[in-house]
Design a protein around this motif. Structure first.
Motif, short mmCIF file in Angstrom:
data_model
loop_
_atom_site.label_atom_id
_atom_site.label_comp_id
_atom_site.label_asym_id
_atom_site.label_seq_id
_atom_site.Cartn_x
_atom_site.Cartn_y
_atom_site.Cartn_z
N SER A 6 1.17 -1.07 8.06
CA SER A 6 1.83 -1.76 6.96
C SER A 6 3.10 -1.03 6.57
O SER A 6 3.33 0.12 6.98
N LEU A 7 3.91 -1.68 5.77
CA LEU A 7 5.13 -1.03 5.29
C LEU A 7 4.80 0.23 4.49
O LEU A 7 5.50 1.24 4.57
N GLU A 8 3.70 0.15 3.73
CA GLU A 8 3.29 1.30 2.92
C GLU A 8 2.87 2.47 3.81
O GLU A 8 3.30 3.62 3.58
N LEU A 9 2.05 2.19 4.81
CA LEU A 9 1.62 3.26 5.71
C LEU A 9 2.79 3.79 6.52
O LEU A 9 2.91 5.00 6.74
N ALA A 10 3.67 2.90 6.95
CA ALA A 10 4.84 3.33 7.72
C ALA A 10 5.70 4.29 6.91
O ALA A 10 6.23 5.28 7.43
N SER A 11 5.82 4.01 5.61
CA SER A 11 6.59 4.89 4.74
C SER A 11 5.94 6.26 4.64
O SER A 11 6.62 7.29 4.67
N LEU A 12 4.60 6.29 4.54
CA LEU A 12 3.89 7.56 4.48
C LEU A 12 4.05 8.34 5.78
O LEU A 12 4.22 9.56 5.77
N ILE A 13 4.00 7.65 6.88
CA ILE A 13 4.14 8.32 8.18
C ILE A 13 5.53 8.91 8.34
O ILE A 13 5.69 10.02 8.87
#
Length: 217
Positions: A6-13
């Motif tokens: 997700s966009l949220e997980l991608a940002s965390l990564i």
């Protein structure tokens, strides 16, 4: 099955990758030392609010502070009734195992938990629908009475008074723990209250003799 992050997980990564490049690799010796154990000298009890990360506010290195975060930065009183006492367990570990020398309770401006305690907007709600929060912030009911008497239940002045009162409640509850009160009386442990103002980024420290919070110069 969709395996695309997700966009949220991608940002965390992406953040993790920056950490690896800028925080991990250049400081491998520090991380190697931490692998052997931790020796923080300060415990910080803060709110879960995403805007008030103690590590960011105090600009500390990994391993420097032991942090507990929950709604409204609350410490419950010492109790031995059955249940899952998360904050009490963390406090016990910090004081008796890590042997921290200082405990800082840090409240903050625009705290949703303190506002809910003030307005009691969640009173009577079911667990899972606000009831867990309502039960938790009942810890502030005693302090709420004085705040409401002086400031009412609406407006920023009343909200801030509730936020500052919350810090004092947690400090008082800390002293109900025998392991805390004994070490404090022996000069082995110091308790402090603090308040971070989101509006201007200023940290305030409590003078317990006067009961006033003063901005750090």
């Amino acid at each position: 099955m969709n395996t695309k992050p997700s966009l949220e997980l991608a940002s965390l990564i992406e953040g993790y990758r920056r950490f690896r490049a800028n925080g991990w690799n250049p400081r491998r010796e520090r991380w190697a030392a931490l692998r052997e154990g931790q020796e923080p000298r300060v415990m910080v009890i803060a709110c879960s609010d995403s805007r008030v990360d103690p590590a960011q506010i105090f600009d500390v290195d990994p391993g420097q502070i032991f942090v507990v975060r929950n709604v409204a930065a609350m410490v419950p009183p010492f109790e031995t009734n059955p249940g899952h006492h998360g904050v009490s367990a963390a406090l016990e570990f910090a004081v008796q195992v890590l042997r921290v020398r200082e405990i800082v309770v840090m409240g903050h401006g625009m705290c949703g938990g303190c506002k809910a305690a003030l307005t009691q907007e969640l009173a009577g709600t079911e667990p899972g629908k606000g009831g867990f929060i309502a039960d938790w912030i009942e810890l502030l009911d005693g302090a709420r009475e004085e705040v409401v008497h002086k400031h009412g239940i609406e407006g920023r002045e009343a909200e801030k008074a509730m936020e500052l009162a919350g810090v004092k409640v947690s400090l008082a509850n800390l002293r109900t723990f025998p392991c805390v009160s004994e070490l404090e009386s022996r000069g082995k442990l110091t308790l402090r209250g603090a308040f971070f103002a989101i509006s201007d980024g200023l940290l305030h420290v409590l003078d317990e003799e006067s009961g006033e919070f003063s901005p750090v110069e």
